[in-house]
Design a protein around this motif. Sequence first.
Motif, mmCIF file in Angstrom:
data_model
loop_
_atom_site.group_PDB
_atom_site.id
_atom_site.type_symbol
_atom_site.label_atom_id
_atom_site.label_comp_id
_atom_site.label_asym_id
_atom_site.label_seq_id
_atom_site.Cartn_x
_atom_site.Cartn_y
_atom_site.Cartn_z
ATOM 1 N N PRO A 148 -15.598 21.138 32.196
ATOM 2 C CA PRO A 148 -15.149 20.377 33.365
ATOM 3 C C PRO A 148 -16.330 19.922 34.218
ATOM 4 O O PRO A 148 -17.425 20.478 34.152
ATOM 5 N N ASP A 149 -16.093 18.918 34.993
ATOM 6 C CA ASP A 149 -17.110 18.454 35.938
ATOM 7 C C ASP A 149 -17.151 19.381 37.151
ATOM 8 O O ASP A 149 -16.187 20.082 37.455
ATOM 9 N N GLY A 150 -18.275 19.361 37.850
ATOM 10 C CA GLY A 150 -18.407 20.156 39.059
ATOM 11 C C GLY A 150 -18.963 21.540 38.797
ATOM 12 O O GLY A 150 -19.215 21.934 37.649
ATOM 13 N N PRO A 151 -19.157 22.324 39.862
ATOM 14 C CA PRO A 151 -19.733 23.675 39.720
ATOM 15 C C PRO A 151 -18.797 24.615 38.970
ATOM 16 O O PRO A 151 -17.570 24.534 39.106
ATOM 17 N N LEU A 152 -19.402 25.504 38.181
ATOM 18 C CA LEU A 152 -18.629 26.462 37.387
ATOM 19 C C LEU A 152 -18.661 27.860 37.994
ATOM 20 O O LEU A 152 -18.122 28.795 37.402
ATOM 21 N N VAL A 153 -19.310 28.018 39.127
ATOM 22 C CA VAL A 153 -19.358 29.287 39.851
ATOM 23 C C VAL A 153 -18.583 29.110 41.148
ATOM 24 O O VAL A 153 -18.755 28.110 41.851
ATOM 25 N N ALA A 154 -17.734 30.073 41.469
ATOM 26 C CA ALA A 154 -16.913 29.971 42.669
ATOM 27 C C ALA A 154 -17.776 30.034 43.924
ATOM 28 O O ALA A 154 -18.829 30.692 43.957
ATOM 29 N N ASN A 155 -17.332 29.359 44.947
ATOM 30 C CA ASN A 155 -18.002 29.377 46.244
ATOM 31 C C ASN A 155 -17.511 30.600 47.028
ATOM 32 O O ASN A 155 -16.371 30.647 47.475
ATOM 33 N N SER A 195 -25.311 40.116 24.365
ATOM 34 C CA SER A 195 -25.533 40.431 25.776
ATOM 35 C C SER A 195 -25.307 39.189 26.627
ATOM 36 O O SER A 195 -25.567 38.061 26.192
ATOM 37 N N LEU A 196 -24.829 39.403 27.840
ATOM 38 C CA LEU A 196 -24.575 38.297 28.769
ATOM 39 C C LEU A 196 -25.654 38.193 29.839
ATOM 40 O O LEU A 196 -25.497 37.443 30.801
ATOM 41 N N SER A 197 -26.746 38.912 29.646
ATOM 42 C CA SER A 197 -27.755 39.004 30.709
ATOM 43 C C SER A 197 -28.437 37.672 30.998
ATOM 44 O O SER A 197 -28.873 37.439 32.125
ATOM 45 N N ASP A 198 -28.563 36.793 29.992
ATOM 46 C CA ASP A 198 -29.246 35.522 30.220
ATOM 47 C C ASP A 198 -28.354 34.320 29.947
ATOM 48 O O ASP A 198 -28.839 33.201 29.809
ATOM 49 N N ALA A 199 -27.045 34.524 29.864
ATOM 50 C CA ALA A 199 -26.124 33.419 29.599
ATOM 51 C C ALA A 199 -25.937 32.573 30.859
ATOM 52 O O ALA A 199 -25.765 33.100 31.962
ATOM 53 N N THR A 200 -25.972 31.259 30.690
ATOM 54 C CA THR A 200 -25.765 30.351 31.817
ATOM 55 C C THR A 200 -24.273 30.179 32.080
ATOM 56 O O THR A 200 -23.421 30.542 31.253
ATOM 57 N N ALA A 201 -23.963 29.594 33.228
ATOM 58 C CA ALA A 201 -22.560 29.355 33.562
ATOM 59 C C ALA A 201 -21.906 28.420 32.559
ATOM 60 O O ALA A 201 -20.744 28.615 32.178
ATOM 61 N N GLU A 202 -22.653 27.400 32.109
ATOM 62 C CA GLU A 202 -22.107 26.465 31.119
ATOM 63 C C GLU A 202 -21.824 27.170 29.798
ATOM 64 O O GLU A 202 -20.793 26.921 29.160
ATOM 65 N N GLU A 203 -22.728 28.041 29.372
ATOM 66 C CA GLU A 203 -22.524 28.775 28.123
ATOM 67 C C GLU A 203 -21.317 29.705 28.223
ATOM 68 O O GLU A 203 -20.523 29.815 27.278
ATOM 69 N N LEU A 204 -21.162 30.371 29.349
ATOM 70 C CA LEU A 204 -20.038 31.287 29.530
ATOM 71 C C LEU A 204 -18.703 30.537 29.517
ATOM 72 O O LEU A 204 -17.744 30.961 28.864
ATOM 73 N N TYR A 205 -18.648 29.419 30.214
ATOM 74 C CA TYR A 205 -17.401 28.650 30.262
ATOM 75 C C TYR A 205 -17.076 28.089 28.884
ATOM 76 O O TYR A 205 -15.932 28.150 28.424
ATOM 77 N N LYS A 228 -11.532 31.499 35.070
ATOM 78 C CA LYS A 228 -12.769 31.439 34.299
ATOM 79 C C LYS A 228 -13.971 31.378 35.242
ATOM 80 O O LYS A 228 -14.992 32.050 35.030
ATOM 81 N N LYS A 229 -13.871 30.583 36.284
ATOM 82 C CA LYS A 229 -14.965 30.475 37.255
ATOM 83 C C LYS A 229 -15.173 31.807 37.992
ATOM 84 O O LYS A 229 -16.298 32.172 38.319
ATOM 85 N N GLN A 230 -14.107 32.537 38.232
ATOM 86 C CA GLN A 230 -14.239 33.832 38.891
ATOM 87 C C GLN A 230 -14.969 34.824 37.984
ATOM 88 O O GLN A 230 -15.818 35.597 38.450
ATOM 89 N N ILE A 231 -14.660 34.815 36.691
ATOM 90 C CA ILE A 231 -15.379 35.686 35.753
ATOM 91 C C ILE A 231 -16.851 35.315 35.708
ATOM 92 O O ILE A 231 -17.740 36.188 35.720
ATOM 93 N N ILE A 232 -17.138 34.019 35.650
ATOM 94 C CA ILE A 232 -18.533 33.566 35.635
ATOM 95 C C ILE A 232 -19.241 33.983 36.920
ATOM 96 O O ILE A 232 -20.416 34.391 36.898
ATOM 97 N N THR A 233 -18.554 33.914 38.039
ATOM 98 C CA THR A 233 -19.135 34.334 39.313
ATOM 99 C C THR A 233 -19.491 35.814 39.277
ATOM 100 O O THR A 233 -20.578 36.220 39.728
#
Length: 282
Positions: A148-155, A195-205, A228-233
Amino acid sequence: MTSDTPARRRARVFSRRRGAPSRARRRLGAAVRMLAALVLAGGVYTAFTPGAFAEDNVQLSAVAREGKALYDTSCISCHGRDGQGVEDRGPSLIGVGSASVEFQVGTGRMPMTRQEAQAEQKPPQFNDAQTEQLGQYIQELGGGPELPDGPLVANLESDPDALARGGELFRVNCTSCHGFGGGGGALSSGKFAPSLSDATAEELYAAMLTGPQNMPVFGDNQLTPEQKKQIITYISVQLQDDKDPGGLFNLGRYGPSTEGMAIFLVGITLLVFTSLWIAGKS
């Protein structure tokens, strides 16, 4: 009353035989009706699901044409012409969408160097622009999931509860494979959860959207885009910012169980040696 003569009985039998359809005719009629129903169902399916098949003469955008040039030199040997797949080499890419391409190519998992149990992450062979071009080509070729467009991490300022909800969703849906602290874990048949230690928000989504390797697909009916954005956050803020969920020490980032086991073993060892020392002195 007229008598029932043999001639009249033969006439009635002949009339019934001539009026009732034969067994062969009934079977032929049923087969014709079944064939007509199958043709009708196939036509309806083709009409309403055009994205399930690659179009031979699809008009590509400029970005997709650049992606096709990259595909024809780097991907066609395994995935075949127009992404149709090659048996025993690579699956079809029709319908996987740009999200899958951006995850697999952007993390260096594709192209694979050899066939093995699982494609491992390595330095990517394509830059971000080329990865986007490849993804756009596959998207226009057969459709599929897109980021999706826009930020993938919750504000967190506008939604302060997103971190707590993301942690709860992560523990319910992700810890069984990736571990309490996102450190990953072994699976069957030589496969593993990374491991998720270096995964980006785009990769996680993209991973949640497409389900790479052994990971299940979390469609919007299972986890909404907001969830999904909450998990990424939670992963980005709580697990990746040097915050160890186990507590004081970083023991593999597997959570409090490893620290509790370490403290138990160290404590028992100290007690044994202390007991031996006291016994020796006495």
